[in-house]
Design a protein around this motif. Structure first.
Motif, PDB file in Angstrom:
ATOM      1  N   ALA A   1       0.898  -1.344   0.004  1.00  0.00           N
ATOM      2  CA  ALA A   1       0.491  -0.229   0.020  1.00  0.00           C
ATOM      3  C   ALA A   1       1.040   0.877   0.030  1.00  0.00           C
ATOM      4  O   ALA A   1       0.609   2.147  -1.100  1.00  0.00           O
TER       5      ALA A   1
ATOM      6  N   LEU B   1      -4.290  -5.595  -1.992  1.00  0.00           N
ATOM      7  CA  LEU B   1      -4.559  -4.106  -2.296  1.00  0.00           C
ATOM      8  C   LEU B   1      -5.757  -3.767  -3.124  1.00  0.00           C
ATOM      9  O   LEU B   1      -6.008  -2.982  -2.821  1.00  0.00           O
TER      10      LEU B   1
ATOM     11  N   TRP C   1      -7.833  -2.109   0.057  1.00  0.00           N
ATOM     12  CA  TRP C   1      -7.520  -0.649  -0.346  1.00  0.00           C
ATOM     13  C   TRP C   1      -8.233   0.072   0.753  1.00  0.00           C
ATOM     14  O   TRP C   1      -7.821   1.445   1.312  1.00  0.00           O
TER      15      TRP C   1
ATOM     16  N   LEU D   1      -5.474   4.259  -1.933  1.00  0.00           N
ATOM     17  CA  LEU D   1      -5.226   3.445  -2.348  1.00  0.00           C
ATOM     18  C   LEU D   1      -5.169   2.302  -2.878  1.00  0.00           C
ATOM     19  O   LEU D   1      -5.468   1.363  -3.545  1.00  0.00           O
ATOM     20  N   ARG D   2      -6.190   2.924  -3.650  1.00  0.00           N
ATOM     21  CA  ARG D   2      -7.309   1.901  -4.690  1.00  0.00           C
ATOM     22  C   ARG D   2      -6.954   1.687  -6.308  1.00  0.00           C
ATOM     23  O   ARG D   2      -6.100   2.674  -7.070  1.00  0.00           O
TER      24      ARG D   2
END
Length: 270
Positions: free
Chosen positions: A85, A120, A124, A140-141
């Motif tokens: 991340a 992830l 996320w 974080l996506r």
């Protein structure tokens, strides 16, 4: 091509190697490229070199910038996910420096690295991860994911070695279920491309099947390829560049690269 390396932890045991195509003046496409962040496999015990640079070069040829991540291994969850991340966040925040489009970043993982990339893609917005990184969940996506012969489930045909590293020898079924990615897919999961071989003797193709089923149930765009042969695990690019023996040269499976690029181009709007 420009190659840059940067650390993602204080002791420099986790780091990223960035492979950046040269920009060509006056050509809009090359000014902000799509990119792929690559997590090699290795059972969470190591990061396989065979699943790093050779794959990066394939995506470079397709017009993508590529980032190969050497993440923390032999560590309990969530340490690898925090590395993943944080790496993804730093790449997105440095998009202008890397001449990449911050909204066209995919993750790619092989085997256990496929589990990490899948973590992830599905976690996320996990509160622990978001608070640790100190950003908004959307930062974080990933915009898409490519999972290559991935470790997915801790309960359905699991790769026991990967989960023992992540959770310990005495992991409970609830802990295994919590890290089974088929249980973490939601309608907010990004589009996912998956490939496996039906005869993989190390990580069963059932892992890819349950992941694809979860995507379908949540109406997430998913493309799944199960190639009929390929006994060896960790085929990477399936060609002589990475083959440890003649059984790992598989022109049919090599097509996953072209197919995945087509998938990413579609969903990243390249």
């Amino acid at each position: 091509m420009t190659v840059k390396t940067f650390s993602i932890n204080s002791d420099k045991t986790a780091f990223v190697k960035a492979y950046l195509p040269e920009s060509i003046g006056g050509i809009e496409f090359t000014e902000k490229r799509p990119s792929v962040v690559i997590f090699p496999g290795g059972g969470y015990e190591l990061c396989s070199a065979r699943e790093g640079e050779p794959i990066a070069f394939q995506y470079l040829a397709a017009g993508y910038a590529a980032f190969v991540v050497t993440y923390t291994c032999n560590a309990r969850f969530p340490a690898p996910l925090i590395d993943a991340a944080y790496t993804f966040y730093k790449i997105r925040m440095r998009a202008e420096e890397f001449c990449i489009d911050p909204e066209k970043i995919a993750v790619l993982g092989c085997s256990a690295g496929g589990h990490l990339a899948g973590c992830l893609a599905t976690m996320w917005n996990d509160n622990l991860v978001v608070k640790t990184i100190g950003c908004s969940p959307e930062d974080l996506r990933p915009n898409a994911a490519v999972l290559c012969y991935p470790v997915i489930s801790g309960v359905t045909s699991p790769h026991e070695g990967s989960f023992k590293v992540l959770l310990g020898e005495e992991a409970s079924r609830s802990d295994l279920s919590r890290l089974s990615l088929e249980n973490r897919v939601t309608p907010k999961t990004p589009p996912i491309f998956i490939w496996h071989t039906a005869t993989d003797e190390t990580v069963s193709a059932h892992n890819s099947l349950v992941m694809a089923k979860a995507c379908i149930s949540n109406k997430i765009p998913v493309e799944l390829h199960i190639f009929d042969e390929g006994i060896c695990h960790a085929l990477s690019t399936c060609d002589k560049a990475v083959a440890r023996n003649e059984n790992e040269v598989n022109p049919s499976c090599h097509r996953w690269i072209e197919l995945s690029v087509e998938f990413l181009n579609k969903y990243l709007n390249v």
